[in-house]
Write an enzyme that holds these catalytic residues in place. Structure first.
Site, short mmCIF file in Angstrom:
data_model
loop_
_atom_site.label_atom_id
_atom_site.label_comp_id
_atom_site.label_asym_id
_atom_site.label_seq_id
_atom_site.Cartn_x
_atom_site.Cartn_y
_atom_site.Cartn_z
N ASP A 67 0.89 -1.14 0.22
CA ASP A 67 -0.30 -0.04 0.02
C ASP A 67 0.29 1.26 0.24
O ASP A 67 2.17 1.44 0.08
CB ASP A 67 -1.21 -0.16 0.96
CG ASP A 67 -0.14 -0.79 2.43
OD1 ASP A 67 0.86 -0.29 2.57
OD2 ASP A 67 -1.12 -0.76 3.24
N ASP A 136 -8.30 -1.88 13.55
CA ASP A 136 -9.67 -2.43 13.46
C ASP A 136 -9.75 -3.24 12.96
O ASP A 136 -10.68 -3.52 12.40
CB ASP A 136 -9.90 -1.12 13.30
CG ASP A 136 -9.42 -0.74 11.82
OD1 ASP A 136 -8.19 -1.51 11.44
OD2 ASP A 136 -9.98 0.38 10.79
N HIS A 138 -7.70 -4.26 10.13
CA HIS A 138 -7.62 -4.08 8.38
C HIS A 138 -6.14 -4.94 8.27
O HIS A 138 -5.54 -4.82 9.08
CB HIS A 138 -7.61 -2.46 8.00
CG HIS A 138 -5.91 -1.58 8.78
ND1 HIS A 138 -6.17 -0.56 8.83
CD2 HIS A 138 -4.42 -1.67 8.50
CE1 HIS A 138 -5.43 0.15 9.50
NE2 HIS A 138 -4.30 -0.96 9.26
N GLU A 143 -9.81 -0.74 5.00
CA GLU A 143 -10.46 -0.74 5.91
C GLU A 143 -11.79 -1.37 6.44
O GLU A 143 -11.94 -2.52 5.20
CB GLU A 143 -10.80 0.69 6.28
CG GLU A 143 -9.21 1.13 5.64
CD GLU A 143 -8.96 1.87 7.68
OE1 GLU A 143 -8.43 0.56 8.16
OE2 GLU A 143 -8.30 3.01 7.50
C1 GLP Z 1 -0.82 0.16 8.64
C2 GLP Z 1 -0.27 -0.80 7.48
C3 GLP Z 1 -0.63 -2.00 7.85
C4 GLP Z 1 -0.01 -2.63 8.70
C5 GLP Z 1 -0.72 -1.43 10.39
C6 GLP Z 1 -0.26 -2.33 11.22
O1 GLP Z 1 -2.15 0.58 8.27
N1 GLP Z 1 -1.06 0.06 6.46
O2 GLP Z 1 -0.09 -2.74 6.68
O3 GLP Z 1 -0.62 -4.33 9.09
O4 GLP Z 1 -0.57 -0.16 10.21
O5 GLP Z 1 0.30 -1.69 11.49
P1 GLP Z 1 1.91 -1.89 12.51
O6 GLP Z 1 2.21 -2.84 12.47
O7 GLP Z 1 2.67 -0.57 12.87
O8 GLP Z 1 0.75 -1.85 13.71
#
Ligand code: GLP
Length: 261
Positions: A67, A136, A138, A143
């Site tokens: 992404d 949440d 995702h 989302e």
């Molecule tokens: C972002 C990314 C996701 C990731 C999520 C959780 O939103 N787009 O790919 O899984 O964060 O991040 P973290 O691992 O820092 O909690």
């Protein structure tokens, strides 16, 4: 879905890196799906260690990121292309241009998204996709409410996700972009092996819904229940809401070492 609960969070990085090492040994031109966020950092650090020790090479491998924020300028350190370069790609021996990501600065966003899908297909599809999970539920930036069959497209970030990610923007919520391009749930599901990592109490509810709840767009990661080869690596804190935690622990303890993940 195989859920593996590890007492030592450091083991998560080495288990996932071991899986990637095996893949690269049998298929040096493997296609890796790379994720940003803090959760996969231990995997990248361990892969860099194994690369420096001469155990693995990425010279023939390809990579696709999940992404990208829309509108961040090319030099912005939180642009995911720059993030993945800093935390992983520039530290190993990928060939120039071997790692691609959605173009959050494209003039024609639908065309850029379709082109990204085509690039993944042209590379033969993703062999192993690393995933984190948002609080949440995702994955990538799909989302709640995302179509379970979605493909790479533009999405509006939820306020929750923007608040979660404000820590990467000096705590300034207004600095977090409102939109992103993200691989869809259908895109992610096409990868041949999914390895999702999650640590800490803040992920416990999302992990529970992903592994044990109904499959629903309200908890997008629950789509992994439909994947034939999904591995979930979590620590005790992220496992605290799981009803079958004891069963997952016993199963993994009894698993023969040769079996892999
Ligand atoms: C972002 C990314 C996701 C990731 C999520 C959780 O939103 N787009 O790919 O899984 O964060 O991040 P973290 O691992 O820092 O909690």
């Amino acid at each position: 879905m195989e859920v593996i609960i590890l007492d030592d969070p450091a083991e998560i990085g080495s288990l996932a890196a071991g899986c990637i090492e095996s893949l690269l040994t049998s298929k040096p031109d493997a296609v890796l799906g790379l994720a940003t966020g803090s959760s996969p950092l231990a995997i990248y650090d361990e892969l860099v260690r194994r690369y420096e020790a001469g155990r693995i090479s990425f010279a023939r491998a390809r990579g696709f990121t999940l992404d990208e924020y829309v509108g961040l300028p090319p030099e912005h350190p939180e642009r995911y292309r720059n993030v993945i370069d800093t935390v992983f790609v520039s530290r190993v021996d990928f060939a120039p241009g071997a790692v691609d990501g959605p173009d959050g600065l494209a003039d024609d966003i639908p065309a850029a998204c379709a082109g990204y899908e085509q690039a993944i297909r042209d590379a033969g599809g993703v062999d192993l996709q690393i995933l984190g999970i948002g609080t949440d539920g995702h994955i990538a930036f799909n989302e709640p409410g995302s179509s379970l069959a979605s493909r790479t497209r533009i999405k509006t970030l939820t306020r929750q996700t923007r608040m979660d990610n404000a820590r990467f923007f000096d705590g300034d919520l207004d600095a977090v972009p409102t939109h992103c391009l993200t691989q869809g749930l259908g895109t992610i599901m096409a990868a041949r092996h999914l390895v999702l990592v999650a640590t800490g109490r803040s992920k416990a509810e999302a992990v529970h819904h992903m592994a044990e709840g109904p499959v629903t767009a309200m908890w997008p990661a629950s789509i992994l229940q439909h994947h034939p080869h999904a591995t979930v690596l979590i620590d005790d804190a992220a496992a605290r809401r799981l009803q079958l935690a004891d069963y997952y622990r016993e199963t993994y303890r009894a698993k023969p070492g040769w079996q892999g993940i």
